[in-house]
Design a protein around this motif. Sequence first.
Motif, PDB file in Angstrom:
ATOM      1  N   MET A 314       0.824  -1.197   0.000  1.00 34.02           N
ATOM      2  CA  MET A 314       0.000   0.000   0.000  1.00 34.02           C
ATOM      3  C   MET A 314       0.870   1.262   0.000  1.00 34.02           C
ATOM      4  SD  MET A 314      -3.038  -1.031   2.689  1.00 34.02           S
ATOM      5  CE  MET A 314      -3.878   0.566   2.516  1.00 34.02           C
ATOM      6  N   ALA A 315       1.928   1.255   0.798  1.00 37.49           N
ATOM      7  CA  ALA A 315       2.811   2.421   0.863  1.00 37.49           C
ATOM      8  C   ALA A 315       3.469   2.685  -0.485  1.00 37.49           C
ATOM      9  CB  ALA A 315       3.869   2.220   1.949  1.00 37.49           C
ATOM     10  N   MET A 316       3.864   1.626  -1.176  1.00 40.12           N
ATOM     11  CA  MET A 316       4.472   1.814  -2.495  1.00 40.12           C
ATOM     12  C   MET A 316       3.456   2.424  -3.464  1.00 40.12           C
ATOM     13  SD  MET A 316       7.552   0.883  -2.066  1.00 40.12           S
ATOM     14  CE  MET A 316       7.286   1.536  -0.422  1.00 40.12           C
ATOM     15  N   ASN A 317       2.217   1.959  -3.382  1.00 38.41           N
ATOM     16  CA  ASN A 317       1.183   2.514  -4.256  1.00 38.41           C
ATOM     17  C   ASN A 317       0.844   3.954  -3.885  1.00 38.41           C
ATOM     18  OD1 ASN A 317       0.851   0.181  -5.859  1.00 38.41           O
ATOM     19  ND2 ASN A 317      -0.501  -0.746  -4.337  1.00 38.41           N
ATOM     20  N   PHE A 318       0.893   4.280  -2.603  1.00 43.13           N
ATOM     21  CA  PHE A 318       0.668   5.661  -2.181  1.00 43.13           C
ATOM     22  C   PHE A 318       1.803   6.565  -2.650  1.00 43.13           C
ATOM     23  CE2 PHE A 318      -2.909   4.516   0.391  1.00 43.13           C
ATOM     24  CZ  PHE A 318      -3.572   5.709   0.654  1.00 43.13           C
ATOM     25  N   CYS A 319       3.014   6.053  -2.643  1.00 38.13           N
ATOM     26  CA  CYS A 319       4.143   6.860  -3.137  1.00 38.13           C
ATOM     27  C   CYS A 319       3.954   7.209  -4.608  1.00 38.13           C
ATOM     28  CB  CYS A 319       5.459   6.095  -2.951  1.00 38.13           C
ATOM     29  SG  CYS A 319       6.070   6.038  -1.253  1.00 38.13           S
ATOM     30  N   ALA A 320       3.390   6.280  -5.362  1.00 35.44           N
ATOM     31  CA  ALA A 320       3.230   6.488  -6.800  1.00 35.44           C
ATOM     32  C   ALA A 320       1.982   7.278  -7.155  1.00 35.44           C
ATOM     33  CB  ALA A 320       3.203   5.130  -7.511  1.00 35.44           C
ATOM     34  N   HIS A 321       0.916   7.132  -6.374  1.00 36.38           N
ATOM     35  CA  HIS A 321      -0.371   7.759  -6.719  1.00 36.38           C
ATOM     36  C   HIS A 321      -1.097   8.167  -5.440  1.00 36.38           C
ATOM     37  CE1 HIS A 321       0.198   5.689 -10.602  1.00 36.38           C
ATOM     38  NE2 HIS A 321       0.362   4.577  -9.910  1.00 36.38           N
ATOM     39  N   SER A 322      -0.922   9.372  -4.995  1.00 37.43           N
ATOM     40  CA  SER A 322      -1.671   9.758  -3.795  1.00 37.43           C
ATOM     41  C   SER A 322      -1.580  11.255  -3.549  1.00 37.43           C
ATOM     42  CB  SER A 322      -1.155   9.012  -2.562  1.00 37.43           C
ATOM     43  OG  SER A 322       0.080   9.539  -2.129  1.00 37.43           O
ATOM     44  N   ASP A 323      -2.207  11.676  -2.441  1.00 38.54           N
ATOM     45  CA  ASP A 323      -2.219  13.080  -2.023  1.00 38.54           C
ATOM     46  C   ASP A 323      -1.064  13.425  -1.073  1.00 38.54           C
ATOM     47  OD1 ASP A 323      -4.515  14.058  -3.330  1.00 38.54           O
ATOM     48  OD2 ASP A 323      -5.844  13.208  -1.810  1.00 38.54           O
ATOM     49  N   VAL A 324      -0.117  12.512  -0.884  1.00 39.22           N
ATOM     50  CA  VAL A 324       0.903  12.687   0.156  1.00 39.22           C
ATOM     51  C   VAL A 324       1.687  13.990   0.002  1.00 39.22           C
ATOM     52  CG1 VAL A 324       3.054  11.794   1.104  1.00 39.22           C
ATOM     53  CG2 VAL A 324       1.148  10.248   0.698  1.00 39.22           C
ATOM     54  N   CYS A 338      -4.275  24.273   3.930  1.00 42.27           N
ATOM     55  CA  CYS A 338      -5.330  24.261   2.907  1.00 42.27           C
ATOM     56  C   CYS A 338      -4.940  23.294   1.787  1.00 42.27           C
ATOM     57  CB  CYS A 338      -5.534  25.668   2.330  1.00 42.27           C
ATOM     58  SG  CYS A 338      -6.184  26.859   3.513  1.00 42.27           S
ATOM     59  N   PRO A 339      -4.926  22.001   2.087  1.00 47.59           N
ATOM     60  CA  PRO A 339      -4.542  21.029   1.061  1.00 47.59           C
ATOM     61  C   PRO A 339      -5.559  20.978  -0.071  1.00 47.59           C
ATOM     62  CG  PRO A 339      -5.445  19.914   2.978  1.00 47.59           C
ATOM     63  CD  PRO A 339      -5.300  21.355   3.358  1.00 47.59           C
ATOM     64  N   ARG A 340      -5.066  20.832  -1.265  1.00 52.72           N
ATOM     65  CA  ARG A 340      -5.924  20.712  -2.436  1.00 52.72           C
ATOM     66  C   ARG A 340      -5.986  19.224  -2.812  1.00 52.72           C
ATOM     67  NH1 ARG A 340      -2.856  25.392  -3.092  1.00 52.72           N
ATOM     68  NH2 ARG A 340      -1.185  24.224  -4.137  1.00 52.72           N
ATOM     69  N   TRP A 341      -6.930  18.530  -2.173  1.00 48.07           N
ATOM     70  CA  TRP A 341      -7.028  17.095  -2.383  1.00 48.07           C
ATOM     71  C   TRP A 341      -7.517  16.787  -3.795  1.00 48.07           C
ATOM     72  CZ3 TRP A 341      -4.170  15.705   1.278  1.00 48.07           C
ATOM     73  CH2 TRP A 341      -4.356  16.054   2.607  1.00 48.07           C
ATOM     74  N   ASN A 342      -7.058  15.681  -4.341  1.00 45.73           N
ATOM     75  CA  ASN A 342      -7.437  15.277  -5.691  1.00 45.73           C
ATOM     76  C   ASN A 342      -7.809  13.784  -5.683  1.00 45.73           C
ATOM     77  OD1 ASN A 342      -7.816  15.198  -8.469  1.00 45.73           O
ATOM     78  ND2 ASN A 342      -5.648  14.789  -8.875  1.00 45.73           N
ATOM     79  N   PRO A 343      -9.107  13.506  -5.805  1.00 41.28           N
ATOM     80  CA  PRO A 343     -10.250  14.414  -5.949  1.00 41.28           C
ATOM     81  C   PRO A 343     -10.620  15.062  -4.620  1.00 41.28           C
ATOM     82  CG  PRO A 343     -11.006  12.153  -5.942  1.00 41.28           C
ATOM     83  CD  PRO A 343      -9.519  12.079  -5.928  1.00 41.28           C
ATOM     84  N   PRO A 344     -11.403  16.142  -4.684  1.00 42.10           N
ATOM     85  CA  PRO A 344     -11.682  16.917  -3.473  1.00 42.10           C
ATOM     86  C   PRO A 344     -12.811  16.390  -2.600  1.00 42.10           C
ATOM     87  CG  PRO A 344     -12.598  18.011  -5.387  1.00 42.10           C
ATOM     88  CD  PRO A 344     -11.831  16.840  -5.908  1.00 42.10           C
ATOM     89  N   THR A 345     -13.617  15.456  -3.094  1.00 41.75           N
ATOM     90  CA  THR A 345     -14.751  14.954  -2.304  1.00 41.75           C
ATOM     91  C   THR A 345     -14.772  13.430  -2.321  1.00 41.75           C
ATOM     92  OG1 THR A 345     -16.324  14.903  -4.150  1.00 41.75           O
ATOM     93  CG2 THR A 345     -16.100  16.983  -2.916  1.00 41.75           C
ATOM     94  N   LEU A 346     -15.390  12.867  -1.306  1.00 40.99           N
ATOM     95  CA  LEU A 346     -15.476  11.412  -1.182  1.00 40.99           C
ATOM     96  C   LEU A 346     -16.233  10.802  -2.355  1.00 40.99           C
ATOM     97  CD1 LEU A 346     -14.722   9.221   1.016  1.00 40.99           C
ATOM     98  CD2 LEU A 346     -17.115   9.346   1.707  1.00 40.99           C
ATOM     99  N   GLY A 347     -17.296  11.450  -2.777  1.00 39.23           N
ATOM    100  CA  GLY A 347     -18.096  10.918  -3.865  1.00 39.23           C
ATOM    101  C   GLY A 347     -17.357  10.826  -5.182  1.00 39.23           C
TER     102      GLY A 347
END
Length: 376
Positions: A314-324, A338-347
């Motif tokens: 999971m950590a390797m996948n988060f390193c490659a594709h995540s909001d970290v 004020c983080p700009r999450w991508n995507p910004p909503t749960l839905g």
Amino acid sequence: MSEKISSDGVLFAEENARRFKLGLITLDSPDNLNAVSLGMFHSIGKKLLQWREREDIACVVMHATSDKAFCAGGDIKSLAMELSTDPSTTFGQEFFTAEYFVDYLIHVYPKPVLCWADGITMGGGIGIMNGASHRVVTERTVMAMPEVAIGFFPDVGATYFLNRLPRGLGLFLGLTAARFDGSEAVATGMADALLPAGKKHSCLEGLLRLDWTGESQKDGDILRRYLASQKESHPSREVRILQYLDEIAELVDRHTIEEADGALRGWNGREGWIQDCLKGYFAGSPTSVKVTFEQFKRGKDLSLQEAFLREWDMAMNFCAHSDVCEGVRALLIEKDRCPRWNPPTLGEVKTEAVERYFSESSVRPHLLERKIAELR
């Protein structure tokens, strides 16, 4: 206790304890709240392996020089900076292999390990502390698993140990980054003893006078009885977090994250602690929230080793594709919060995007699996 200074923020020492010795590991990087760097993890792992083989080392003690923090976590700021300049996961591979190996090694260590977790103990700090056979907290201890706040997931074995807390509590802590104190840690099984911070020096000095035997089980019992003798009696009071276990379970013990999200957003109680927890949930990365819910749901029956191996993927996948990188920028680097999450909503977080984090990482060989195999 005399100490030998190491150059990378960790102090190591060996102290005579009658016929045996104690090994001391002291975190000494107070400027960043003892956040543990890659170099520190390498040094700690190497020393633990050395002491593991020595018959004269009866017990290992882990603590910090700082009164403010035992450990605020792994050095996630350095990780994010590396990832932002090099999108490959090379640094992440090395960092999480070293961190998770140390955490796992502490869990399975064949000698008693005492961790004195005074002050801030969060994320990777809990990873170090949680595996210890004897976990001491104080009236100054503040604990949390705040990974969703930086676009990550509750790791360092949280799939295993948070899932073993009372119904729904571990998931609630992971989803909300909720803070809890030392008495709450003991009450929920996250720590073993609550001792006054002011007794640290005398308590650790007293370890040198114990009748260690060199036999792990006997020495563990000796240490347990000794810590019990150091407790101070106080009028009993109801521990805050225990008052809300039913309410917490009602909020998050749901079949889907969408159901839990609706319950959390619809909560209309007055309790200030839960209100603060909800602020953490609302501010967290929607992707992290959705992945965390699935992490706990899918990880209930995993063994300790299986949990760590899954978290490495999971950590390797988060390193490659995540909001970290964005989360660390907003909370730890620029600190605009004020983080700009991508995507910004749960839905907007697609099911296939969540599944990506649970797929076998493309990084091979599985470096953590290899290191754990070497322990045998």
